[in-house]
Design a protein around this motif. Structure first.
Motif, PDB file in Angstrom:
ATOM      1  N   ARG A 160       0.862  -1.121  -0.041  1.00  0.00           N
ATOM      2  CA  ARG A 160       0.051   0.115   0.159  1.00  0.00           C
ATOM      3  C   ARG A 160       0.895   1.308   0.025  1.00  0.00           C
ATOM      4  NH1 ARG A 160      -4.963  -0.173   4.120  1.00  0.00           N
ATOM      5  NH2 ARG A 160      -5.357  -2.026   2.547  1.00  0.00           N
ATOM      6  N   GLY A 161       2.041   1.132   0.535  1.00  0.00           N
ATOM      7  CA  GLY A 161       2.663   2.208   0.503  1.00  0.00           C
ATOM      8  C   GLY A 161       2.568   3.154   1.907  1.00  0.00           C
ATOM      9  N   TYR A 162       1.692   2.956   2.713  1.00  0.00           N
ATOM     10  CA  TYR A 162       1.494   3.871   3.577  1.00  0.00           C
ATOM     11  C   TYR A 162       0.612   3.053   4.659  1.00  0.00           C
ATOM     12  CZ  TYR A 162      -2.753   4.756   1.267  1.00  0.00           C
ATOM     13  OH  TYR A 162      -4.163   4.741   0.942  1.00  0.00           O
ATOM     14  N   ASN A 163       0.401   3.511   5.921  1.00  0.00           N
ATOM     15  CA  ASN A 163      -0.431   2.772   6.920  1.00  0.00           C
ATOM     16  C   ASN A 163      -1.577   3.980   7.219  1.00  0.00           C
ATOM     17  OD1 ASN A 163      -1.821   1.854   9.037  1.00  0.00           O
ATOM     18  ND2 ASN A 163      -0.168   1.757  10.340  1.00  0.00           N
ATOM     19  N   GLN A 164      -2.835   3.763   6.836  1.00  0.00           N
ATOM     20  CA  GLN A 164      -4.154   4.688   7.100  1.00  0.00           C
ATOM     21  C   GLN A 164      -4.111   4.883   8.497  1.00  0.00           C
ATOM     22  OE1 GLN A 164      -4.328   1.298   6.187  1.00  0.00           O
ATOM     23  NE2 GLN A 164      -6.151   0.721   7.481  1.00  0.00           N
ATOM     24  N   ALA A 165      -3.719   4.222   9.488  1.00  0.00           N
ATOM     25  CA  ALA A 165      -3.911   4.642  10.874  1.00  0.00           C
ATOM     26  C   ALA A 165      -2.670   5.665  11.141  1.00  0.00           C
ATOM     27  CB  ALA A 165      -3.627   3.524  11.824  1.00  0.00           C
ATOM     28  N   GLU A 166      -1.670   5.760  10.518  1.00  0.00           N
ATOM     29  CA  GLU A 166      -0.525   6.759  10.669  1.00  0.00           C
ATOM     30  C   GLU A 166      -1.204   8.128  10.167  1.00  0.00           C
ATOM     31  OE1 GLU A 166       3.222   5.926   9.498  1.00  0.00           O
ATOM     32  OE2 GLU A 166       3.258   4.062  10.207  1.00  0.00           O
ATOM     33  N   LEU A 167      -2.055   8.064   9.290  1.00  0.00           N
ATOM     34  CA  LEU A 167      -2.622   9.445   8.624  1.00  0.00           C
ATOM     35  C   LEU A 167      -3.362  10.092   9.432  1.00  0.00           C
ATOM     36  CD1 LEU A 167      -3.495   8.235   5.071  1.00  0.00           C
ATOM     37  CD2 LEU A 167      -1.277   9.099   5.620  1.00  0.00           C
ATOM     38  N   VAL A 168      -3.959   9.175  10.752  1.00  0.00           N
ATOM     39  CA  VAL A 168      -4.820  10.002  11.587  1.00  0.00           C
ATOM     40  C   VAL A 168      -3.743  10.180  12.959  1.00  0.00           C
ATOM     41  CG1 VAL A 168      -6.690   9.728  13.092  1.00  0.00           C
ATOM     42  CG2 VAL A 168      -6.738   9.162  10.779  1.00  0.00           C
ATOM     43  N   ALA A 169      -3.051   9.210  13.154  1.00  0.00           N
ATOM     44  CA  ALA A 169      -2.229   9.179  14.439  1.00  0.00           C
ATOM     45  C   ALA A 169      -1.297  10.228  14.509  1.00  0.00           C
ATOM     46  CB  ALA A 169      -1.724   7.693  14.639  1.00  0.00           C
ATOM     47  N   LYS A 170      -0.422  10.250  13.421  1.00  0.00           N
ATOM     48  CA  LYS A 170       0.685  11.352  13.421  1.00  0.00           C
ATOM     49  C   LYS A 170       0.118  12.767  13.673  1.00  0.00           C
ATOM     50  CE  LYS A 170       4.394  10.386  10.709  1.00  0.00           C
ATOM     51  NZ  LYS A 170       5.013   9.883   9.384  1.00  0.00           N
ATOM     52  N   PRO A 171      -0.797  13.131  13.133  1.00  0.00           N
ATOM     53  CA  PRO A 171      -1.388  14.660  13.251  1.00  0.00           C
ATOM     54  C   PRO A 171      -2.104  14.782  14.677  1.00  0.00           C
ATOM     55  CG  PRO A 171      -2.588  13.560  11.534  1.00  0.00           C
ATOM     56  CD  PRO A 171      -1.447  12.699  11.708  1.00  0.00           C
TER      57      PRO A 171
END
Ligand SMILES: [Zn+2]
Ligand SMILES: [Zn+2]
Length: 276
Positions: A160-171
């Motif tokens: 996938r190239g990324y983890n969707q949970a990170e897109l929320v967790a990081k910000p």
């Protein structure tokens, strides 16, 4: 489109690392959910009506956050325990996490919105969800020492190239002023290839599927564990058990959405993690 000065003000907050966001501001196009024309310049490619239509859960189970309305038919009057109001599921199970909370129910417009996050890596939407989760942490008086996303298996992440949970967790970590520690947790067992999993198969498939990385310092930490969707709680539970096993003081699960599930009928609405 906003005039130049408003536009610059708007851009200021999210400019860093937001090349896709710039594209949607310059070429607003239509709402990605309903195709209505986007009248306001915004990095989030979803109209205000759709964003405002997400179904929020309201008060519910003290442990898993399951809204009262989805299980009160089956005897809420017996649900008062010493720990507070508990849904039938939570009266029958013990979990690795202390509690879980979500911003919305996984139904209606939020389903395609989460698909955008999951399959198109729409970062501005991840930041918008993070803001909603900040509101949840305030309302629920959640405090933590670190933010950890639920990890994907490395093979899945590579595809996938990324983890969707990170897109929320990081910000979210940034907005809460907490350290972001994706490195603490790893998924050691891939998800089975089978498309549809029954509720029990879900619990089986994640049992022992997560581990803390060797050498990672978890001791005595209060962990805020973040994912996009909670279905049965099995994934959050397995992650929390790994963290607790390594010495974490507490684990609170926080997800953008949760399956609304009547205990008697299972999740009729959706099988959110099937596409994970
Ligand atoms: Zn819309
Ligand atoms: Zn519960």
């Amino acid at each position: 489109m906003a005039d130049r000065s408003t536009f610059e003000k708007r851009v200021g907050g999210w400019l860093s690392g937001a090349s896709d966001a710039l594209v949607s501001v310059f070429f607003p196009g239509g709402c990605r959910l309903c195709e209505r024309l986007l009248l306001r310049a915004s990095p989030v490619p979803i109209c205000q009506e759709c964003l405002g239509s997400f179904a929020l859960g309201g008060a519910g189970c003290e442990r898993c956050g399951q809204p009262l309305a989805t299980w009160s038919l089956s005897g809420a009057e017996e649900a008062r325990t010493a720990e507070g109001l508990l849904c039938p599921e939570c009266r029958a199970r013990t979990y690795g996490f202390d509690r879980t909370r979500s911003y919305a129910l996984y139904k209606g417009a939020i389903v395609p919105a989460i698909m955008l996050l999951k399959f198109e890596s729409v970062e501005p939407l991840g930041r918008w969800f993070a803001e909603r989760l900040v509101e949840v942490t305030r309302r629920e008086a959640i405090s933590a020492d670190v933010v950890v996303p639920v990890p994907l298996h490395r093979q899945r992440q590579r595809e996938r190239g990324y983890n969707q949970a990170e897109l929320v967790a990081k910000p979210l970590a940034r907005k809460l002023g907490l350290p972001y520690r994706a490195v603490l947790l790893t998924r050691t067992k891939p998800r089975p290839d089978k498309h549809i999993l029954s509720l029990e198969e879900r619990w089986d498939s994640v049992r022992g599927a997560f581990a803390t990385r060797p050498g990672s310092k978890v001791d005595n930490l209060r962990v805020l564990l973040v994912d996009d969707v909670m279905t049965t709680g099995a994934t959050l539970d397995a992650c929390a058990k790994a963290l607790r096993g390594a010495g974490a003081k507490s684990v609170i699960g926080l997800t953008v959405a949760r399956a609304a599930r009547h205990p008697a009928v299972g999740s009729g609405e959706s099988n959110p993690k099937d596409a994970q």
